[in-house]
Design a protein around this motif. Structure first.
Motif, PDB file in Angstrom:
ATOM      1  N   THR A  76       0.848  -1.193   0.000  1.00  0.00           N
ATOM      2  CA  THR A  76       0.000   0.000   0.000  1.00  0.00           C
ATOM      3  C   THR A  76       0.881   1.239   0.000  1.00  0.00           C
ATOM      4  N   PRO A  77       0.968   1.942  -1.157  1.00  0.00           N
ATOM      5  CA  PRO A  77       1.725   3.201  -1.179  1.00  0.00           C
ATOM      6  C   PRO A  77       1.012   4.254  -0.325  1.00  0.00           C
ATOM      7  N   THR A  78       1.761   5.207   0.169  1.00  0.00           N
ATOM      8  CA  THR A  78       1.166   6.286   0.946  1.00  0.00           C
ATOM      9  C   THR A  78       0.227   7.115   0.062  1.00  0.00           C
ATOM     10  N   ASP A  79      -0.740   7.764   0.685  1.00  0.00           N
ATOM     11  CA  ASP A  79      -1.688   8.620  -0.059  1.00  0.00           C
ATOM     12  C   ASP A  79      -0.970   9.735  -0.811  1.00  0.00           C
ATOM     13  N   LYS A  80       0.144  10.192  -0.276  1.00  0.00           N
ATOM     14  CA  LYS A  80       0.862  11.326  -0.856  1.00  0.00           C
ATOM     15  C   LYS A  80       1.972  10.906  -1.826  1.00  0.00           C
ATOM     16  N   ALA A  81       1.999   9.632  -2.207  1.00  0.00           N
ATOM     17  CA  ALA A  81       3.046   9.148  -3.123  1.00  0.00           C
ATOM     18  C   ALA A  81       2.947   9.872  -4.460  1.00  0.00           C
ATOM     19  N   VAL A  82       4.084  10.306  -4.959  1.00  0.00           N
ATOM     20  CA  VAL A  82       4.159  10.968  -6.256  1.00  0.00           C
ATOM     21  C   VAL A  82       4.238   9.877  -7.322  1.00  0.00           C
ATOM     22  N   ALA A  83       3.598  10.105  -8.452  1.00  0.00           N
ATOM     23  CA  ALA A  83       3.634   9.120  -9.533  1.00  0.00           C
ATOM     24  C   ALA A  83       5.077   8.855  -9.936  1.00  0.00           C
ATOM     25  N   GLY A  84       5.405   7.580 -10.124  1.00  0.00           N
ATOM     26  CA  GLY A  84       6.756   7.207 -10.515  1.00  0.00           C
ATOM     27  C   GLY A  84       7.067   5.784 -10.120  1.00  0.00           C
ATOM     28  N   ASP A  85       8.317   5.391 -10.296  1.00  0.00           N
ATOM     29  CA  ASP A  85       8.762   4.038  -9.981  1.00  0.00           C
ATOM     30  C   ASP A  85       9.441   3.998  -8.620  1.00  0.00           C
ATOM     31  N   TYR A  86       9.110   2.985  -7.839  1.00  0.00           N
ATOM     32  CA  TYR A  86       9.672   2.789  -6.512  1.00  0.00           C
ATOM     33  C   TYR A  86      10.169   1.355  -6.404  1.00  0.00           C
ATOM     34  N   VAL A  87      10.962   1.078  -5.376  1.00  0.00           N
ATOM     35  CA  VAL A  87      11.504  -0.263  -5.166  1.00  0.00           C
ATOM     36  C   VAL A  87      10.979  -0.830  -3.853  1.00  0.00           C
ATOM     37  N   ALA A  88      10.503  -2.074  -3.924  1.00  0.00           N
ATOM     38  CA  ALA A  88      10.091  -2.820  -2.731  1.00  0.00           C
ATOM     39  C   ALA A  88      10.928  -4.086  -2.684  1.00  0.00           C
ATOM     40  N   SER A  89      11.466  -4.403  -1.517  1.00  0.00           N
ATOM     41  CA  SER A  89      12.268  -5.614  -1.355  1.00  0.00           C
ATOM     42  C   SER A  89      11.476  -6.656  -0.583  1.00  0.00           C
ATOM     43  N   VAL A  90      11.567  -7.902  -1.025  1.00  0.00           N
ATOM     44  CA  VAL A  90      10.902  -9.020  -0.360  1.00  0.00           C
ATOM     45  C   VAL A  90      11.992  -9.980   0.103  1.00  0.00           C
TER      46      VAL A  90
END
Length: 143
Positions: free
Chosen positions: A81-95
């Motif tokens: 769940t990205p934050t409500d204020k996330a700016v459009a773009g690419d992010y990285v999530a690690s599992v």
């Protein structure tokens, strides 16, 4: 007598090898994560964890996998769940997956989109201002 024991080896991938997902700001998105045991012994009590940008949330369904036999895989869902204020773009999530001394990690690219509502409101305000200006020129004429 020789005692031979195997070793589990965990690999993490996306469904069909896809390591990217799309998410909307403020909305939970399920990312399929495939855990594969490429070792020679069963992997047991596999705990899942993850890291995401600040303000985001990540959970797993299920949170842990009891057992994966050699050359088998299990699919879990990473609920991001990205934050409500996330700016459009690419992010990285690690599992990450860890099981009794064996661990693995993988990064996923999450493309965040934002609501277009404010863009539409901005265009409507600019369009309204232009109409008022054109109306004033027509009404008062050029003097």
């Amino acid at each position: 007598m020789i005692d031979i024991t195997g070793q589990p080896k965990i690999d993490i991938a996306g469904r069909e090898g896809v390591l990217s997902a799309k998410a909307s700001a403020g909305r939970e998105t399920a990312i399929p994560v495939v855990l594969t045991n490429t070792g020679t012994a069963a992997a047991e009590q596999i705990e899942l964890s993850g890291s995401v940008p600040p303000g985001w949330k990540i959970n797993f369904e299920p949170k842990a996998v009891d057992r994966i036999a050699p050359n088998e895989n299990k699919e879990v869902q990473a609920l991001v769940t990205p934050t409500d204020k996330a700016v459009a773009g690419d992010y990285v999530a690690s599992v990450r997956a860890a099981a009794r001394g064996e661990s693995a990690s993988q990064t996923f690219r999450v493309a965040v989109t934002t609501s277009t509502l404010w863009g539409i409101v901005g265009i409507a305000i600019i369009g309204g201002a232009l109409l008022v200006m054109i109306g004033a020129v027509v009404w008062f004429g050029r003097r």
